[in-house]
Design an enzyme around this catalytic site. Structure first.
Site, mmCIF file in Angstrom:
data_model
loop_
_atom_site.group_PDB
_atom_site.id
_atom_site.type_symbol
_atom_site.label_atom_id
_atom_site.label_comp_id
_atom_site.label_asym_id
_atom_site.label_seq_id
_atom_site.Cartn_x
_atom_site.Cartn_y
_atom_site.Cartn_z
ATOM 1 N N SER A 140 0.845 -1.194 0.000
ATOM 2 C CA SER A 140 0.000 0.000 0.000
ATOM 3 C C SER A 140 0.879 1.242 0.000
ATOM 4 O O SER A 140 2.043 1.196 0.416
ATOM 5 C CB SER A 140 -0.893 0.017 1.250
ATOM 6 O OG SER A 140 -1.528 1.259 1.420
ATOM 7 N N TYR A 153 -1.948 -0.609 10.404
ATOM 8 C CA TYR A 153 -1.961 -0.903 8.977
ATOM 9 C C TYR A 153 -0.697 -0.385 8.297
ATOM 10 O O TYR A 153 -0.043 -1.114 7.532
ATOM 11 C CB TYR A 153 -3.202 -0.280 8.346
ATOM 12 C CG TYR A 153 -3.341 -0.542 6.866
ATOM 13 C CD1 TYR A 153 -3.667 -1.815 6.394
ATOM 14 C CD2 TYR A 153 -3.163 0.472 5.934
ATOM 15 C CE1 TYR A 153 -3.805 -2.061 5.037
ATOM 16 C CE2 TYR A 153 -3.307 0.241 4.576
ATOM 17 C CZ TYR A 153 -3.621 -1.027 4.131
ATOM 18 O OH TYR A 153 -3.746 -1.272 2.778
#
Length: 255
Positions: A140, A153
């Site tokens: 990501s 995350y």
């Protein structure tokens, strides 16, 4: 792309980027093992792959990557005969400030986004060495940049990027390539699973026009196309790379 007849595992294949990636591999003539926890959604992905190319073999595996890594690899090789590409796409996200989140969140996210990738890579590597195959990890932009409120995350994806580079060096002598893609905001259901309402999600996508240099969010197919490229012989001299698929978000700084 030289992917016809190749055997590909795609985790998290029941929706979003994983489902789109499975379809693109099927279009290229690859045999695809679809891995996911939701049987209904996985069946829809299977049908989409067959619709894209009814001549390729599609194999659905209902499994949880955090506990079934060894079984996923074994069933794929037993059913399809070999393994050429591993796409570690399955991932989860959650929000919270460090003063509020529990250690359970950190463990849960790291378990899915990092530990499961380690296990799948470990079990897949001997088979990939035999075929001189490759791995594509789905990371990501949160692995490249820092954002408040999603520390678990971000940490998991930054660790995944480093894992990608390290394993690329480990496996390079065996002619196995390892790369990652780093998507920006992509239209999937991940934000709704994190608790956003339809109205909040619509506003978020509108706000993202200012946080992505190209002025829009991305489509799952745009990420899938890059994954297929990295898995193919078209990228034969690329390993240890983390490729942003984020409309330029990684290059932006607040002013």
């Amino acid at each position: 792309m030289s992917l016809a007849g190749k055997v590909v595992i795609v985790t998290g294949a029941s929706s979003g980027i994983g489902a789109a990636t499975a379809v693109e591999f099927a279009k290229q003539g690859a045999k695809v093992a679809l891995v996911g926890r939701n049987e209904t959604n996985l069946k829809e992905s299977e049908e989409a792959c067959k619709k894209a190319n009814n001549k390729v073999e599609i194999f659905a595996i209902i499994a949880d990557v955090t506990v079934d890594a060894e079984r996923i690899v074994k069933e794929t090789v037993d059913k399809l005969g070999q393994l050429d590409v591993l796409v570690n796409n399955a991932g989860i996200a959650d929000t919270g400030h460090i003063l509020d989140i529990e250690v359970e969140q950190f463990d849960r996210i790291l378990n899915t986004n990092l530990r499961a990738v380690f296990l799948l890579t470990k079990y897949a590597a001997p088979h990939l060495i035999k075929t001189q195959g490759n791995i594509v990890n789905v990371s990501s932009v949160a692995g490249l940049r820092s954002f408040p409120g999603i520390s678990s995350y971000c940490t998991s994806k930054a660790a995944l990027d480093q894992f990608t580079r390290c394993i690329a060096l480990d496996l390079a002598p065996h002619k196995v390539r390892v790369n990652a893609v780093n998507p920006g905001v992509i239209i999937t259901d991940i934000h709704k699973r994190m608790g956003m309402t339809e109205e909040q999600y619509a506003k978020y996508l509108e706000d993202c026009k200012a946080t992505h240099a190209l002025g829009r969010v991305g489509e799952a197919k745009e990420v899938a196309d890059s994954i297929v490229f990295l898995a193919s012989d078209k990228s034969s001299f690329i390993t240890g790379a983390t490729l942003p698929i984020d409309g330029g978000r990684h290059a932006m700084c607040p002013r």
